[in-house]
Design an enzyme around this catalytic site. Structure first.
Site, PDB file in Angstrom:
ATOM      1  N   GLY A  84      17.964 -21.441  26.263  1.00 56.05           N
ATOM      2  CA  GLY A  84      17.176 -20.457  26.983  1.00 56.05           C
ATOM      3  C   GLY A  84      15.715 -20.877  27.111  1.00 56.05           C
ATOM      4  O   GLY A  84      15.072 -20.659  28.147  1.00 56.05           O
ATOM      5  N   THR A  85      15.193 -21.505  26.064  1.00 53.62           N
ATOM      6  CA  THR A  85      13.783 -21.895  26.088  1.00 53.62           C
ATOM      7  C   THR A  85      13.525 -22.892  27.215  1.00 53.62           C
ATOM      8  O   THR A  85      12.566 -22.741  28.003  1.00 53.62           O
ATOM      9  CB  THR A  85      13.372 -22.498  24.727  1.00 53.62           C
ATOM     10  OG1 THR A  85      13.592 -21.509  23.720  1.00 53.62           O
ATOM     11  CG2 THR A  85      11.920 -22.929  24.718  1.00 53.62           C
ATOM     12  N   ASN A 157      14.521  -8.682  23.545  1.00 52.97           N
ATOM     13  CA  ASN A 157      15.241  -9.153  22.370  1.00 52.97           C
ATOM     14  C   ASN A 157      15.001  -8.302  21.139  1.00 52.97           C
ATOM     15  O   ASN A 157      15.831  -8.237  20.254  1.00 52.97           O
ATOM     16  CB  ASN A 157      14.886 -10.617  22.069  1.00 52.97           C
ATOM     17  CG  ASN A 157      13.406 -10.891  22.176  1.00 52.97           C
ATOM     18  OD1 ASN A 157      12.787 -10.632  23.208  1.00 52.97           O
ATOM     19  ND2 ASN A 157      12.820 -11.407  21.112  1.00 52.97           N
ATOM     20  N   SER A 205      21.356 -18.276  27.734  1.00 51.31           N
ATOM     21  CA  SER A 205      21.498 -19.099  26.530  1.00 51.31           C
ATOM     22  C   SER A 205      22.882 -18.866  25.951  1.00 51.31           C
ATOM     23  O   SER A 205      23.293 -17.714  25.777  1.00 51.31           O
ATOM     24  CB  SER A 205      20.425 -18.693  25.520  1.00 51.31           C
ATOM     25  OG  SER A 205      20.640 -19.365  24.309  1.00 51.31           O
ATOM     26  N   THR A 243      22.218 -37.158  29.921  1.00 48.67           N
ATOM     27  CA  THR A 243      23.680 -37.068  29.837  1.00 48.67           C
ATOM     28  C   THR A 243      24.074 -35.668  29.406  1.00 48.67           C
ATOM     29  O   THR A 243      23.526 -35.125  28.443  1.00 48.67           O
ATOM     30  CB  THR A 243      24.206 -38.112  28.816  1.00 48.67           C
ATOM     31  OG1 THR A 243      23.807 -39.395  29.272  1.00 48.67           O
ATOM     32  CG2 THR A 243      25.713 -38.045  28.680  1.00 48.67           C
ATOM     33  N   CYS A 330      12.977 -15.217  16.192  1.00 49.36           N
ATOM     34  CA  CYS A 330      12.329 -16.470  16.571  1.00 49.36           C
ATOM     35  C   CYS A 330      10.937 -16.544  15.949  1.00 49.36           C
ATOM     36  O   CYS A 330      10.347 -17.602  15.872  1.00 49.36           O
ATOM     37  CB  CYS A 330      12.238 -16.584  18.082  1.00 49.36           C
ATOM     38  SG  CYS A 330      13.843 -16.470  18.866  1.00 49.36           S
TER      39      CYS A 330
HETATM   40  N1  PLP Z   1      14.562 -15.571  25.687  1.00 44.89           N
HETATM   41  C1  PLP Z   1      14.896 -14.552  24.884  1.00 44.89           C
HETATM   42  C2  PLP Z   1      14.725 -13.148  25.377  1.00 44.89           C
HETATM   43  C3  PLP Z   1      15.390 -14.798  23.605  1.00 44.89           C
HETATM   44  O1  PLP Z   1      15.709 -13.784  22.808  1.00 44.89           O
HETATM   45  C4  PLP Z   1      15.509 -16.145  23.174  1.00 44.89           C
HETATM   46  C5  PLP Z   1      15.964 -16.456  21.787  1.00 44.89           C
HETATM   47  O2  PLP Z   1      15.752 -15.686  20.878  1.00 44.89           O
HETATM   48  C6  PLP Z   1      15.169 -17.174  24.070  1.00 44.89           C
HETATM   49  C7  PLP Z   1      14.695 -16.850  25.308  1.00 44.89           C
HETATM   50  C8  PLP Z   1      15.299 -18.615  23.681  1.00 44.89           C
HETATM   51  O3  PLP Z   1      16.632 -19.061  23.832  1.00 44.89           O
HETATM   52  P1  PLP Z   1      17.124 -20.373  23.036  1.00 44.89           P
HETATM   53  O4  PLP Z   1      17.224 -19.961  21.597  1.00 44.89           O
HETATM   54  O5  PLP Z   1      18.470 -20.680  23.625  1.00 44.89           O
HETATM   55  O6  PLP Z   1      16.152 -21.444  23.297  1.00 44.89           O
END
Ligand code: PLP
Length: 390
Positions: A84-85, A157, A205, A243, A330
């Site tokens: 997701g990041t 989140n 993600s 890859t 996070c």
């Molecule tokens: N965006 C949101 C709203 C999230 O809650 C998170 C992870 O907690 C992310 C992005 C980041 O995703 P990833 O952990 O796959 O990098």
């Protein structure tokens, strides 16, 4: 879900433990574990033309179709990323000259690239429930200057609050702005269709929906394009080189397929979540549930325990074999109040007593019961009334 793992190579994991931290990461679905293991045991680079390569390519494309189906997109418009990041970074960094407009409650994966960007970035405030202030957004979009890209999360989140993304899109269109939505927390928990939302870009993600960690996707609508940030071998149609993580992508596809099938189960989790909130409210009427007054994800509750610091709660729940999180996982480990609750104008001393409980595909009524019993026990021992009585 009750875990029965005992001693592991990394130390003791309490048997009979309960996992209520799905928004941090969801347990990987058994079907996904099986598929990932099978794919990892099969050689093949998805760019190779021989039979092994073609099989790997098929795994990737099958997964792409499942991920596309989860969000109502066309397969060609799914770009696999490392999570997701990276998807958020790609969406925000992929448009050189645009101004960036983000809400104050975005995840760090959006806020950090927006604030680091050379483009002038505007952070739009939210109301007490954490929903974006549409009037403030309109004022920002009406300012003279280059066209903007607005990034607004679909669901938060920490609180689960569902943002008015369609209303944001309507405003953005009037001002020639593009819209990205971080749907990392919403996907697999509520129905989601990129065409209905009319957003230009959407981040996903895998590990939030029962897939492996380290794989995600940026999904584009119709003929939208992004400027690649990771360049090299030209994979993913040149939009993201490297890859392909074939096993991870296959696992993501399987998790997306199961998540789509399981949406009604997720909707049912609201009953467990509401039960937790009602019963904790009976034990401590002063406890607060954040964003309770607006539409929320069915699995998420962010609630305070008057008089007990979040870290103390997380530790005591952990000792009782229950995994929850203090605000955003996070950013766990830091003691400052969550930027989300801060943006919602929750007083700092109250915000420092908030924890997040997030249920998921394997959660049961027995898990919710044990959470409430433990909550009551911790509150009895350390809560505000214990402080008052001392
Ligand atoms: N965006 C949101 C709203 C999230 O809650 C998170 C992870 O907690 C992310 C992005 C980041 O995703 P990833 O952990 O796959 O990098």
């Amino acid at each position: 879900m009750t875990e029965t793992t005992g001693q592991t190579e990394y130390g003791a994991v309490q048997t009979d433990s309960i996992y209520l931290d799905y928004n941090a990461t969801a347990p990987v679905r058994p079907e996904v574990v099986q598929l990932v293991a099978t794919v990892m045991g099969t050689v093949g680079n998805a760019s190779s033309v021989h039979a092994s390569g073609r099989l790997a390519r098929k795994r990737v494309e099958d997964a792409r179709a499942h991920v596309a189906a989860l969000v109502g997109a066309h397969s060609d418009n799914v770009i696999f990323t490392s999570g997701g990041t990276e998807a958020d970074n790609l969406a925000l960094s992929g448009f050189g000259d645009r101004r960036l407009v983000v809400s104050a409650v975005e995840h760090g994966a959006v806020l950090a690239p927006a604030l680091l960007s050379a483009a002038d970035t505007a952070v739009v405030p939210v109301d007490a429930a954490g929903l974006i202030d549409l009037a403030a957004l309109e004022r920002v979009l009406a300012e003279e200057g280059r066209p903007a890209t607005v990034s607004i999360m679909l669901a938060n989140n920490e609180t689960g609050a569902i943002e008015p993304v369609r209303a944001v899109v309507d405003l953005a269109r009037r001002h020639g702005a593009l819209v990205h939505t971080d749907a990392v927390q919403a996907a697999g928990k509520i129905p989601l269709d990129i065409e209905d939302l009319e957003v230009d870009f959407l981040s996903l993600s895998a590990h939030k929906l029962g897939g492996p960690q380290g794989v995600g996707a940026l999904v584009l609508r119709e003929d939208r394009e992004v400027r690649a940030q990771v360049v090299g071998g030209g994979q993913e149609r040149g939009r993201r080189s490297g890859t392909e993580n074939v096993a991870g992508i296959a696992g993501f596809g399987e998790a997306a397929r199961l998540a789509l099938d399981g949406l009604s189960h997720y909707a049912g989790l609201a009953a467990l979540r509401d039960d937790i909130e009602r019963r904790t409210g009976e034990i401590a009427p002063a406890r607060h549930v954040y964003a309770a007054e607006v539409p929320r994800l069915p699995n998420t509750s962010c609630l305070s325990m008057p008089g007990v610091k979040s870290e103390t709660q997380v530790m005591m729940f952990d000792l009782a074999g229950i995994a929850i999180s203090a605000g955003s996982a996070c950013s766990s480990g830091k003691v400052s109040a969550s930027h989300v609750l801060d943006a919602m104008a929750v007083p700092e001393d109250e915000a420092l007593t908030a924890v997040r409980v997030s249920l998921g595909w394997a959660s049961t009524a027995a898990d919710a019961d044990r959470f409430v019993e433990t909550w009551a026990d911790i509150y009895r021992r350390c809560g505000q009334h214990a402080v008052d009585a001392a």
